[in-house]
Design a protein around this motif. Structure first.
Motif, PDB file in Angstrom:
ATOM      1  N   LEU A   1      52.560 -34.450 -23.394  1.00  0.00           N
ATOM      2  CA  LEU A   1      53.969 -34.298 -23.042  1.00  0.00           C
ATOM      3  C   LEU A   1      54.197 -33.021 -22.242  1.00  0.00           C
ATOM      4  N   SER A   2      53.602 -31.924 -22.721  1.00  0.00           N
ATOM      5  CA  SER A   2      53.781 -30.664 -21.996  1.00  0.00           C
ATOM      6  C   SER A   2      53.136 -30.703 -20.624  1.00  0.00           C
ATOM      7  N   ALA A   3      51.978 -31.356 -20.540  1.00  0.00           N
ATOM      8  CA  ALA A   3      51.294 -31.400 -19.249  1.00  0.00           C
ATOM      9  C   ALA A   3      52.135 -32.167 -18.240  1.00  0.00           C
ATOM     10  N   VAL A   4      52.695 -33.295 -18.685  1.00  0.00           N
ATOM     11  CA  VAL A   4      53.558 -34.041 -17.768  1.00  0.00           C
ATOM     12  C   VAL A   4      54.790 -33.222 -17.437  1.00  0.00           C
ATOM     13  N   GLY A   5      55.285 -32.485 -18.424  1.00  0.00           N
ATOM     14  CA  GLY A   5      56.456 -31.653 -18.172  1.00  0.00           C
ATOM     15  C   GLY A   5      56.186 -30.558 -17.163  1.00  0.00           C
ATOM     16  N   VAL A   6      54.997 -29.975 -17.224  1.00  0.00           N
ATOM     17  CA  VAL A   6      54.663 -28.876 -16.318  1.00  0.00           C
ATOM     18  C   VAL A   6      54.396 -29.402 -14.906  1.00  0.00           C
ATOM     19  N   ALA A   7      53.903 -30.640 -14.839  1.00  0.00           N
ATOM     20  CA  ALA A   7      53.566 -31.184 -13.523  1.00  0.00           C
ATOM     21  C   ALA A   7      54.821 -31.386 -12.698  1.00  0.00           C
ATOM     22  N   ARG A   8      54.690 -31.127 -11.407  1.00  0.00           N
ATOM     23  CA  ARG A   8      55.872 -31.289 -10.567  1.00  0.00           C
ATOM     24  C   ARG A   8      55.911 -32.681  -9.981  1.00  0.00           C
ATOM     25  N   ALA A   9      57.113 -33.170  -9.757  1.00  0.00           N
ATOM     26  CA  ALA A   9      57.231 -34.536  -9.251  1.00  0.00           C
ATOM     27  C   ALA A   9      56.877 -34.618  -7.778  1.00  0.00           C
ATOM     28  N   GLU A  10      56.894 -33.452  -7.085  1.00  0.00           N
ATOM     29  CA  GLU A  10      56.698 -33.572  -5.643  1.00  0.00           C
ATOM     30  C   GLU A  10      55.255 -33.323  -5.220  1.00  0.00           C
ATOM     31  N   VAL A  11      54.295 -33.581  -6.105  1.00  0.00           N
ATOM     32  CA  VAL A  11      52.895 -33.493  -5.642  1.00  0.00           C
ATOM     33  C   VAL A  11      52.632 -34.631  -4.671  1.00  0.00           C
ATOM     34  N   LYS A  12      51.620 -34.420  -3.828  1.00  0.00           N
ATOM     35  CA  LYS A  12      51.279 -35.513  -2.918  1.00  0.00           C
ATOM     36  C   LYS A  12      50.630 -36.611  -3.753  1.00  0.00           C
ATOM     37  N   ARG A  13      50.860 -37.844  -3.394  1.00  0.00           N
ATOM     38  CA  ARG A  13      50.308 -39.003  -4.101  1.00  0.00           C
ATOM     39  C   ARG A  13      50.633 -38.934  -5.586  1.00  0.00           C
ATOM     40  N   ALA A  14      51.921 -38.814  -5.839  1.00  0.00           N
ATOM     41  CA  ALA A  14      52.341 -38.602  -7.231  1.00  0.00           C
ATOM     42  C   ALA A  14      51.936 -39.759  -8.117  1.00  0.00           C
ATOM     43  N   LYS A  15      51.930 -40.959  -7.556  1.00  0.00           N
ATOM     44  CA  LYS A  15      51.616 -42.123  -8.371  1.00  0.00           C
ATOM     45  C   LYS A  15      50.255 -41.971  -9.027  1.00  0.00           C
ATOM     46  N   GLU A  16      49.242 -41.687  -8.172  1.00  0.00           N
ATOM     47  CA  GLU A  16      47.901 -41.578  -8.728  1.00  0.00           C
ATOM     48  C   GLU A  16      47.789 -40.393  -9.680  1.00  0.00           C
ATOM     49  N   TYR A  17      48.515 -39.321  -9.352  1.00  0.00           N
ATOM     50  CA  TYR A  17      48.447 -38.112 -10.163  1.00  0.00           C
ATOM     51  C   TYR A  17      48.876 -38.388 -11.596  1.00  0.00           C
ATOM     52  N   PHE A  18      50.045 -38.983 -11.748  1.00  0.00           N
ATOM     53  CA  PHE A  18      50.538 -39.210 -13.106  1.00  0.00           C
ATOM     54  C   PHE A  18      49.782 -40.321 -13.803  1.00  0.00           C
ATOM     55  N   LEU A  19      49.285 -41.267 -13.000  1.00  0.00           N
ATOM     56  CA  LEU A  19      48.402 -42.284 -13.558  1.00  0.00           C
ATOM     57  C   LEU A  19      47.218 -41.622 -14.236  1.00  0.00           C
ATOM     58  N   CYS A  20      46.605 -40.708 -13.517  1.00  0.00           N
ATOM     59  CA  CYS A  20      45.429 -40.024 -14.078  1.00  0.00           C
ATOM     60  C   CYS A  20      45.799 -39.258 -15.336  1.00  0.00           C
ATOM     61  N   LEU A  21      46.940 -38.568 -15.310  1.00  0.00           N
ATOM     62  CA  LEU A  21      47.329 -37.796 -16.494  1.00  0.00           C
ATOM     63  C   LEU A  21      47.495 -38.712 -17.705  1.00  0.00           C
ATOM     64  N   LEU A  22      48.183 -39.828 -17.480  1.00  0.00           N
ATOM     65  CA  LEU A  22      48.387 -40.751 -18.596  1.00  0.00           C
ATOM     66  C   LEU A  22      47.076 -41.326 -19.092  1.00  0.00           C
ATOM     67  N   LEU A  23      46.169 -41.586 -18.155  1.00  0.00           N
ATOM     68  CA  LEU A  23      44.897 -42.154 -18.578  1.00  0.00           C
ATOM     69  C   LEU A  23      44.096 -41.172 -19.415  1.00  0.00           C
ATOM     70  N   ILE A  24      44.166 -39.915 -19.058  1.00  0.00           N
ATOM     71  CA  ILE A  24      43.449 -38.938 -19.875  1.00  0.00           C
ATOM     72  C   ILE A  24      44.025 -38.920 -21.287  1.00  0.00           C
ATOM     73  N   GLY A  25      45.349 -38.923 -21.359  1.00  0.00           N
ATOM     74  CA  GLY A  25      45.964 -38.956 -22.683  1.00  0.00           C
ATOM     75  C   GLY A  25      45.561 -40.194 -23.455  1.00  0.00           C
ATOM     76  N   LEU A  26      45.560 -41.313 -22.760  1.00  0.00           N
ATOM     77  CA  LEU A  26      45.182 -42.561 -23.406  1.00  0.00           C
ATOM     78  C   LEU A  26      43.759 -42.488 -23.922  1.00  0.00           C
ATOM     79  N   GLY A  27      42.867 -41.992 -23.072  1.00  0.00           N
ATOM     80  CA  GLY A  27      41.473 -41.889 -23.488  1.00  0.00           C
ATOM     81  C   GLY A  27      41.308 -41.024 -24.720  1.00  0.00           C
ATOM     82  N   ALA A  28      42.008 -39.895 -24.722  1.00  0.00           N
ATOM     83  CA  ALA A  28      41.874 -39.002 -25.873  1.00  0.00           C
ATOM     84  C   ALA A  28      42.405 -39.657 -27.142  1.00  0.00           C
ATOM     85  N   LEU A  29      43.588 -40.269 -27.029  1.00  0.00           N
ATOM     86  CA  LEU A  29      44.157 -40.924 -28.213  1.00  0.00           C
ATOM     87  C   LEU A  29      43.222 -42.010 -28.721  1.00  0.00           C
TER      88      LEU A  29
END
Lengths: 496, 602, 104
Positions: free
Chosen positions: A99-127
């Motif tokens: 949650l904090s990592a997504v909160g810290v991440a900015r929405a205006e990164v380039k290729r935001a779709k893939e960026y947040f996809l990756c973040l969620l996948l890491i969380g998923l993998g860990a869980l």
């Protein structure tokens, strides 16, 4: 199926925990707004989590999935999930840090779709890794988390990002390979009729039919090297400082905060209960390695000029103290190791988040060029202090509680190592305080002077930091939050 | 429920600190009020606790759970014995007076909310040390006190020197805490408990040996760090970079004496080993003289007082080492009064002279700031141990204890001589004569809030000697009066005034140039060269090894090897069909031969 | 003259000799056409061995196998020659060592 006596419906909270991030991944891939979806998913994921926590606190554990079958079946892998006192704090850690990592991440990164996809996948993998009962899923979920971090570092990182991404991923995969050998060895060591990939059943089986002592030695060694690489234990540590320094802040938060703990969790679940004699035999080797972690990496961190590199070395160094708890041979030591794992996860995440913010606002994390943060950005300075003080073990925060329990727990078995651990506290203080001073006081760098909103601006920017700080203090003040549910599990681990 | 009320003493300052930090930050006046009232509340609470519990011995307070697990029982509890209650009253009382002083001292400072939050945090942590009932919770508050000291010394974040001093204080304390924690672990292993109340019973039957001595010395390390005794004393003079109220409260009256308090708490363990006690006594003895010499050649008003603090704490440490903790606590109390007074007076002087701290740039302040000069005089007389002011009685009690140790007696009495010397030096240079500076010429007294606390402390310094303070502290006044120590120490103290008077009356600049003393015996330089540089060089070496050998050679090297072998092996793919065919045939022959040998073919 | 009986070994020796000659041709000759002819030699050497074994052992199976081999050889030759013509049209050469583009 579910825990004793609780309604079966509650056991579905476990697959929900995994399903929600998966839904989020699919939604983002299909075009939903990336950051918002990721945030919502992470927040909503707390609901099934709290339900599951409630069950664990009352009953001790919660299970989901079909009954276990032996490995002779055609398709022996079962999707089975469980949470008990040992995985509860780690799941909590994962949720909060995601949650904090997504909160810290900015929405205006380039290729935001893939960026947040990756973040969620890491969380998923860990869980998934923390919740899995079947060793196949246990291993696979961890691998799921590796590739997104490769992408995150290689594409959105800084510094020598492609090199660091390659090195880190290949190194971790090599470690995973060794780990896989160890896991296969564990399963094959069980008597043929009782072979199973379910670590709960395997644990009991191997307790009843212990592995031969010399095999235990090799298995414990394989598991140590495999999991140890994942935890950056010296000499398998080189991927860590560079990897974290080159990673974008959310990736570093997730990796240093959560994924590192997977290795320690694996050791607690598998190596200690299933190869107890082997573990005792290699304790002295582990002792040497953890001393090297503390001293070698501690001194290396002193020489760092970039704040992110310093955080990377420092976070790798503290893993040595956790290992001290693991070899102490007492429940107190194990409890301290667990508390320190969680505390370190929060404090490392906070540290990398602050470093990321500083980097965003000034364009650099080179400590010689920074300065004046205390005057220009007092809120950010406060969180820098919290992160720094937590990592050097200031009482009131979780790291200290864990460290003190480890010291007490390991004192009778390894007093010299405890001394080294205590000296490591001094070393890390020197490095961190110098860094804090360089960043906080003195002349302002040009970037901070002209930046209009140099400080954290309002609740919407502060909340990830505040969230992590809250948990640091909560666990620091009341370690029983973690120790209470974990106690029976840890005691069972050490029972012969 | 009622039994938990003593926790309010701790809770009020904590609440003040938290609320100021998170909510009241933008409202300085409210913050100041909250912090001061919280401190007042703690003081009144301690007073009530002191009075109510007197005569009962230990006042039982139930403990709050923290870690109680698998052999370690380390909860938060309050040990309500007379020592704790008295010390809590002292700490909160002095803190309250300093709060009042700070209101006036910092009224123009824009960050004063943060100051008062940090000050409240300190009060919380210090009271925690005083009221703690076991070594682990004391250690926790010990570190928190170190944190608040770090924050307060570095309060003026624009000053790089302040940041450096804050770092130094924290890190030197950490080194002391390293020894402390090892001592705590050893004590736990030896006695099976970390609770002070259990110590007297559990030490019976412990055979003294090198382990017991080591444990005692380890615990003493914590005192060395916090109370700034040799070799960990270097942080205290630098800590004067902080605002003067901080110097008076933390680094004179309360925090630095926490080490002495801790020693008294663990006295049963220390007493097991004569070696430990003697080491403590001698470290104390040497530290009475060593900073006193340095102070004779310092020119910063606050630094002189800092060095005198080092010396006075050494008296207390020596007293503990000699087995008279009652006298140590007595001197601790009087010292809290007069040293805090001296620092507040120094603050008043610095405030009046517009932030000037060099005594050679002051002068003639007696006419311009008569009240401050008067209280400074009172404080100095107390410090030098001139009867009938309180300092005399407490110092004399300690001198009496050295009666059987001529070396220690000599050291401490000669230190008394030099103490008188440098205090008169300060008074003559800063307060008498002609002003040497524009600012000094226009000096004036501070407002009421600065004067009132100084008046109270002056009164206390004057009369504290008349009360049997140690009864309040539950210690008996040990060691009678040995006549010869009384007279010799008094003569030496008075004699110290004479050379100072000769040298510094109407002196425009310092006639003495003793480089060794001016440069503090080069201890700082030694540490810098021997320790800091070595450590940094080693760190660079390790980092180079990590970068070149491990990352470069091993990691990147294996990548290079992989790539090179790939480059080599790909030459096998030559594209020539006939070569492929030849290899194929050779392989077939080889296979046939192997199977023939293996007996598979007939 | 009587040099003794012609046994199976003689036929097998002849077959091996033919095989080796064919092998040498495949490996050592540059011209693709010659390589194809040598391949035929290899196949015929195998045929000879099969027929000889069948004749001397009285087995019918090798004779069946020979038929298969001849058929496959015919098909392979036609296909191979067609490829060879196509290669020559494109690359203007039939030297095996010059047709090595599938390399590192």
């Amino acid at each position: 199926m579910a825990g004793r006596g609780s309604p079966m419906i509650l056991s579905y909270s476990l697959p929900c925990l995994l399903g929600l991030p998966l839904l989020g991944v699919v939604a983002i891939a299909l075009g939903a707004p990336a950051r918002r979806t990721a945030l919502w998913v992470s927040v909503l994921n707390c609901v099934p989590a709290f339900l599951a926590f409630g069950v664990v606190l009352r009953q001790g554990e919660i299970l989901f999935g079909p009954e276990v079958t032996s490995i002779r079946e055609v398709f022996p892998v079962q999707f089975r999930l469980a949470m008990d006192g040992l995985s509860l704090p780690l799941v909590l850690l994962t949720l909060v840090v995601t949650l904090s990592a997504v909160g810290v991440a900015r929405a205006e990164v380039k290729r935001a779709k893939e960026y947040f996809l990756c973040l969620l996948l890491i969380g998923l993998g860990a869980l998934g890794a923390f919740l899995s009962v079947d060793l196949f899923y246990f291993f696979s979920f961890h691998e799921v988390a590796l590739i997104p971090s490769f992408l995150l570092i290689g594409i959105w990182g800084q510094g020598d990002r492609t090199g660091a991404a390659w090195r880190m991923t290949l190194y971790l995969m090599l470690g995973s390979l060794i780990l896989l050998l160890g896991l296969i060895g564990l399963v094959w060591s069980a008597p043929e009729t009782a072979r199973t990939l379910d670590w709960r059943v395997l644990s009991e089986t191997l307790r009843a039919n212990p592995i031969r002592a010399e095999n235990q030695f090799w298995l414990a060694g394989l598991l140590l090297v495999g999991f140890g690489t994942l935890v950056s234990l010296v000499p398998f540590h080189s991927w860590a400082p560079g990897g974290y320094a080159s990673a974008p802040a959310p990736a570093a938060m997730l990796h240093a905060g959560v994924l590192k703990k997977f290795g320690l969790y694996g050791l607690l679940r598998l190596a200690l209960p299933m190869t107890p004699l082997g573990w005792k035999e290699i304790s002295w080797i582990i002792g040497v390695m953890l001393a090297a972690n503390i001293l070698y990496l501690g001194f290396a961190s002193l020489a760092q000029r970039d704040f992110r590199w310093l955080l990377g070395f420092s976070s790798a160094m503290h893993m040595g103290t956790v290992f001290l708890g693991l070899i102490g041979g007492t429940v107190l030591g194990l409890g301290g190791a667990l508390v320190l794992m969680v505390g370190h996860g929060f404090s490392a995440a906070l540290g990398f988040a602050v470093a990321g913010e500083i980097g965003n606002r000034t364009g650099t994390t080179w400590m010689q060029d920074l300065g004046g943060l205390a005057q220009r950005a007092p809120k950010l300075w406060f969180y820098l202090l919290v992160a720094g003080m937590a990592s050097i073990g200031l009482p009131g925060m979780a790291n200290f509680a864990g460290e003190i329990m480890i010291f007490f727990g390991a004192w009778s078995a390894h007093p010299v190592l405890v001394g080294i651990g205590a000296w490591g506290v001094v070393l890390s203080s020197i490095a961190m305080l110098r860094a804090i001073r360089g960043i906080s006081t003195g002349a302002c760098t040009a970037a901070l002077v002209t930046h209009q909103t140099a400080d954290l601006n309002g609740v919407k920017e502060v909340w990830p930091f505040a969230l992590l700080t809250f948990f640091l203090f909560a666990i620091g003040f009341i370690p029983n939050l973690i120790l209470g549910p974990a106690r029976p599990v840890l005691e069972r681990i050490l029972q012969p | 429920m009622l039994a938990y009320t003593p926790y309010l003493i701790l809770l009020l300052p904590l609440l003040a600190a938290v609320s100021i930090r998170f909510f009241l930050h933008p409202f300085p006046r409210v913050s100041v009020a909250v912090s001061t009232f919280a401190c007042l509340g703690s003081f009144l609470g301690s007073l009530v606790f002191l009075v109510l519990g007197s005569g009962e011995g230990v006042f039982a307070v139930p403990s709050l759970p923290w870690i109680e697990w698998a052999g370690l029982r380390a909860n938060f509890g309050i040990l309500g014995d007379p020592l704790a209650r008295g010390m809590a009253t002292l700490v909160s009382g002095v803190a309250f007076l300093v709060h009042l002083f700070s209101i006036a001292y910092l009224e123009k400072d824009p960050s004063r909310s943060r100051f008062f939050a940090e000050l409240s945090l300190f009060v919380f942590a210090m009271l925690g040390i005083v009221l703690a009932d076991n070594l682990v919770s004391m250690f926790i508050f010990w570190e928190l006190v170190g944190l608040s000291s770090y924050l307060l010394i570095g309060f003026w974040v624009e000053k790089p020197a302040a940041g450096a001093a804050a770092n130094k204080a924290f890190l030197v304390n950490r080194v002391g805490d390293f020894g402390f924690i090892l001592g705590i672990l050893g004590a736990w292993a030896l006695l099976g408990t970390v609770h002070f109340a259990d110590f007297p019973a559990r030490v019976i039957g412990v055979v003294p040996g090198w382990a017991v001595t080591a444990i005692g010395l380890g615990l003493f390390c914590g005192c060395l760090g916090k109370s700034a005794q040799f070799p960990l004393h270097v942080w205290l003079p630098d800590s004067m970079e902080g605002p003067t109220p901080v110097s008076s409260l933390l680094h004179a009256a309360t925090m630095v004496v926490a080490g002495v308090y801790m020693l008294i708490r663990i006295l049963p363990i220390l007493e097991l080993s004569q070696t430990t006690m003697m080491t403590i006594a001698w470290v104390g003895g040497l530290m009475t003289l060593f900073p006193a010499l340095i102070a004779c050649q310092q020119n910063d008003l606050k630094r002189i007082l800092a060095y005198s603090t080092l010396s006075e704490i050494a008296y207390m440490v020596m007293a503990v080492g000699l087995g008279v903790p009652g006298s140590a606590m007595y001197h601790l109390t009087t010292h809290a009064f007069f040293k805090c007074l001296l620092f507040l007076a120094a603050g008043s002087v610095i405030h009046g002279c517009h932030e000037e701290q060099n005594i050679w740039k002051m002068g003639g302040l007696m006419k311009r700031m008569p009240f401050t000069a008067f209280v400074f005089l009172v404080g100095s007389l107390a410090l030098c141990g001139i009867p009938p002011i309180s300092g005399f009685w407490s110092k004399d009690a300690i001198f009496a204890a050295t009666a059987h140790y001529p070396g220690l007696a000599a050291l401490s009495m000669v230190a008394g001589f030099f103490t008188s010397f440098f205090m008169l030096r300060v008074i003559l240079v800063a307060f008498t004569g002609e002003p040497k500076n524009e600012a000094a010429r226009h000096a004036h007294e501070g407002p009421f809030l600065m004067i009132a606390p100084m008046a109270v402390l002056a009164l206390l310094s004057l009369v504290a000697g008349l009360f049997p303070i140690e009864k309040f502290l539950g210690q008996t006044h040990q060691g009678g009066h040995a006549a010869w120590t009384l007279w010799i120490s008094l003569i030496l103290a008075l004699a110290g005034f004479i050379p100072a008077y000769q040298l510094y009356r109407n002196a425009p600049h310092d006639p003495l140039h003793l480089l060794l003393l001016q440069n503090k015996f080069y201890v700082d330089e030694f540490y810098q060269r021997a320790l800091v540089r070595t450590q940094d060089s080693f760190a660079k070496l390790v980092d180079a090894f990590e970068g070149w050998v491990v990352r470069g050679f091993l990691v990147r090297g294996s990548g290079v090897v992989a790539r090179a072998s790939g480059q080599g092996l790909r030459l096998v793919q030559c594209g020539q069909v006939q070569v492929y065919a030849a290899v194929f045939i050779l392989g077939v022959f080889f296979l046939i031969g192997w199977l023939w040998r293996g007996g598979v073919l007939r | 003259m009587n040099f003794g009986e012609i046994t199976l070994s003689h036929y097998l020796a002849l077959s091996s000799l033919l095989f080796l000659i064919g092998l040498a041709g495949v490996i050592l000759r540059r011209s693709l056409l010659i390589i194809m002819m040598s391949l035929e030699l290899l196949l015929n050497a195998a045929n000879l061995a099969l027929v000889a074994v069948g004749r001397f052992q009285g087995l019918p199976d090798p004779q069946v196998a020979v038929f298969f081999v001849i058929t496959v050889a015919a098909a392979e030759v036609s296909l191979g020659l067609a490829i060879l013509v196509a290669i020559f049209r494109i690359r203007k050469t039939t030297a095996a060592d010059q047709l090595a583009s599938l390399r590192f």
